[in-house]
Design a protein around this motif. Structure first.
Motif, PDB file in Angstrom:
ATOM      1  N   GLY A  80       0.804  -1.220   0.000  1.00  9.97           N
ATOM      2  CA  GLY A  80       0.000   0.000   0.000  1.00  9.97           C
ATOM      3  C   GLY A  80       0.831   1.261   0.000  1.00  9.97           C
ATOM      4  O   GLY A  80       0.421   2.292  -0.526  1.00  9.97           O
ATOM      5  N   ASN A  81       2.044   1.183   0.580  1.00 10.30           N
ATOM      6  CA  ASN A  81       2.909   2.360   0.642  1.00 10.30           C
ATOM      7  C   ASN A  81       3.863   2.465  -0.536  1.00 10.30           C
ATOM      8  O   ASN A  81       4.421   3.536  -0.783  1.00 10.30           O
ATOM      9  N   ASN A  82       4.072   1.349  -1.235  1.00  6.60           N
ATOM     10  CA  ASN A  82       4.927   1.377  -2.420  1.00  6.60           C
ATOM     11  C   ASN A  82       4.455   0.298  -3.386  1.00  6.60           C
ATOM     12  O   ASN A  82       4.839  -0.866  -3.270  1.00  6.60           O
ATOM     13  N   PRO A  83       3.617   0.662  -4.357  1.00  2.66           N
ATOM     14  CA  PRO A  83       3.052  -0.324  -5.280  1.00  2.66           C
ATOM     15  C   PRO A  83       4.079  -1.018  -6.169  1.00  2.66           C
ATOM     16  O   PRO A  83       3.805  -2.093  -6.695  1.00  2.66           O
ATOM     17  N   SER A  84       5.246  -0.431  -6.348  1.00  2.93           N
ATOM     18  CA  SER A  84       6.227  -0.984  -7.287  1.00  2.93           C
ATOM     19  C   SER A  84       7.384  -1.717  -6.621  1.00  2.93           C
ATOM     20  O   SER A  84       8.205  -2.318  -7.311  1.00  2.93           O
ATOM     21  N   VAL A  85       7.485  -1.694  -5.304  1.00  2.92           N
ATOM     22  CA  VAL A  85       8.620  -2.327  -4.629  1.00  2.92           C
ATOM     23  C   VAL A  85       8.538  -3.840  -4.772  1.00  2.92           C
ATOM     24  O   VAL A  85       7.453  -4.427  -4.836  1.00  2.92           O
ATOM     25  N   HIS A  86       9.693  -4.495  -4.847  1.00  4.62           N
ATOM     26  CA  HIS A  86       9.750  -5.960  -4.972  1.00  4.62           C
ATOM     27  C   HIS A  86       9.744  -6.562  -3.557  1.00  4.62           C
ATOM     28  O   HIS A  86      10.652  -6.311  -2.768  1.00  4.62           O
ATOM     29  N   ILE A  87       8.724  -7.360  -3.264  1.00  9.15           N
ATOM     30  CA  ILE A  87       8.549  -7.920  -1.920  1.00  9.15           C
ATOM     31  C   ILE A  87       8.848  -9.409  -1.925  1.00  9.15           C
ATOM     32  O   ILE A  87       8.301 -10.157  -2.741  1.00  9.15           O
ATOM     33  N   ILE A  88       9.712  -9.822  -1.018  1.00 12.04           N
ATOM     34  CA  ILE A  88      10.023 -11.237  -0.803  1.00 12.04           C
ATOM     35  C   ILE A  88       9.562 -11.586   0.602  1.00 12.04           C
ATOM     36  O   ILE A  88       9.953 -10.930   1.571  1.00 12.04           O
ATOM     37  N   SER A  89       8.723 -12.605   0.729  1.00 11.69           N
ATOM     38  CA  SER A  89       8.156 -12.929   2.045  1.00 11.69           C
ATOM     39  C   SER A  89       8.315 -14.407   2.362  1.00 11.69           C
ATOM     40  O   SER A  89       8.277 -15.260   1.473  1.00 11.69           O
TER      41      SER A  89
END
Length: 332
Positions: free
Chosen positions: A209-218
């Motif tokens: 929600g705060n950064n739509p383009s960031v690459h997230i690894i979970s």
């Protein structure tokens, strides 16, 4: 009116800046006055300012001294007024530096950089990841968000610590999430697997929600929550339980070989990559492609076709233009 604006501007400045400006103004004023009163002994205004700074800071070189009575009175006033102000400035500067470092250690200072990696959760996995990045001398800044730590030394770890909940917009803003390139979300070891996965999904939603383009690894522990993590916006899922189960299975049948050491060494020295197929390798055999990769110092280990991962296909396997190569290359 203009004078009032200048006063308001002055008092809105940080105290260190206000003190420095005050010291400079007072020393310049005393330097100008002594030059007017004793132009022979202080030929230029700069000579007077030099004397004022040397006298006010109680250094006292003695290269310039007032000789007249009025000049000596000005010197006494400078010592009483300017000396105290300089001492107060130095004390405030030292206290401010110590306070800033303490706030940095306690995770209260916002991160101002960009292109960084945000790590959520302080555990053995993040510690090992940080060590590996240091060993490979990666220049990327690392920001850690964690609510369980009370303090973390910046000097020892060389990472920027933000204390707080990773679901808070305020905390994410402190980590400058809008300019981050990657976010790594690890499972909370203090929670049960189901609770940890739910918390991870909330963290993904807040980050996306705060950064739509960031690459997230979970990191997801249970299979049932993997689809929910993808729906929440993660780009990649690390299934740590599946990985550990596979390691244990391999160790059961390889009693004389330290399987974990082999895999760890491989992951430390080589990087898994997935790239689209080159035009000159379309409709070629897997054997032909493998030789091409070996000539480039890379190890071709598989192909992705229509979201299916095919590891070590037969050498006679023919590639397609929509395929993607899975290969290993050395980490520089």
């Amino acid at each position: 009116m203009l004078w009032n604006k200048w006063i308001q501007f002055y008092f809105h400045l940080p105290i260190i800046v206000r003190l420095l400006l005050s010291v400079c103004l007072i020393m310049t004023s005393f330097g100008f006055i002594i030059h007017i009163l004793e132009p022979i002994h202080f030929p230029t205004t700069f000579d007077g300012i030099w004397w004022a700074f040397v006298t006010g800071s109680t250094v006292g070189y003695g290269d310039y001294v007032p000789l007249s009575n009025i000049g000596k009175i000005i010197g006494i006033i400078l010592i009483l007024a300017g000396g105290g102000l300089v001492t107060f400035y130095m004390a405030t500067l030292s206290a401010g530096t110590i306070k800033h470092e303490k706030s940095l250690t306690e995770g209260k200072i916002s991160f101002k950089g960009s292109g960084h990696i945000i790590l959520i959760g302080w555990n053995e996995r993040t510690k090992q990841l940080i060590r590996m990045m240091k060993d490979k001398q990666m220049k990327t800044d690392i920001v850690l968000i964690d609510h369980s730590l009370n303090k973390l030394s910046y000097r020892n770890n060389m990472i920027h610590f933000i204390h707080g909940q990773p679901t808070s917009d305020e905390i994410l803003s402190k980590a400058n999430i809008e300019k981050a390139h990657y976010i790594v979300i690890t499972a909370d070891p203090s929670l049960s697997e189901d609770e940890a996965d739910r918390q991870t999904i909330l963290n993904i939603i807040a980050a996306r929600g705060n950064n739509p383009s960031v690459h997230i690894i979970s990191e997801i522990l249970t299979e049932i929550q993997q689809k929910n993590a993808l729906r929440a916006g993660t780009n990649a899922i690390i299934r740590s339980n599946d990985f550990m189960s596979s390691l244990i299975y391999q160790a059961l049948f390889q009693k004389d070989i330290q399987v974990t050491d082999i895999i760890a060494k491989t992951l430390e020295e080589q990087q898994f990559c997935i790239n689209p197929i080159d035009n000159n390798m379309i409709n070629q055999s897997f054997y032909h492609c493998t030789r091409q990769f070996l000539e480039d110092g890379k190890s071709l280990i598989g192909i992705v076709r229509e979201d299916e991962i095919i590891l070590h296909p037969p050498f006679s396997f023919i590639t397609d233009k929509a395929d993607q190569f899975i290969f290993l290359k050395a980490i520089k």
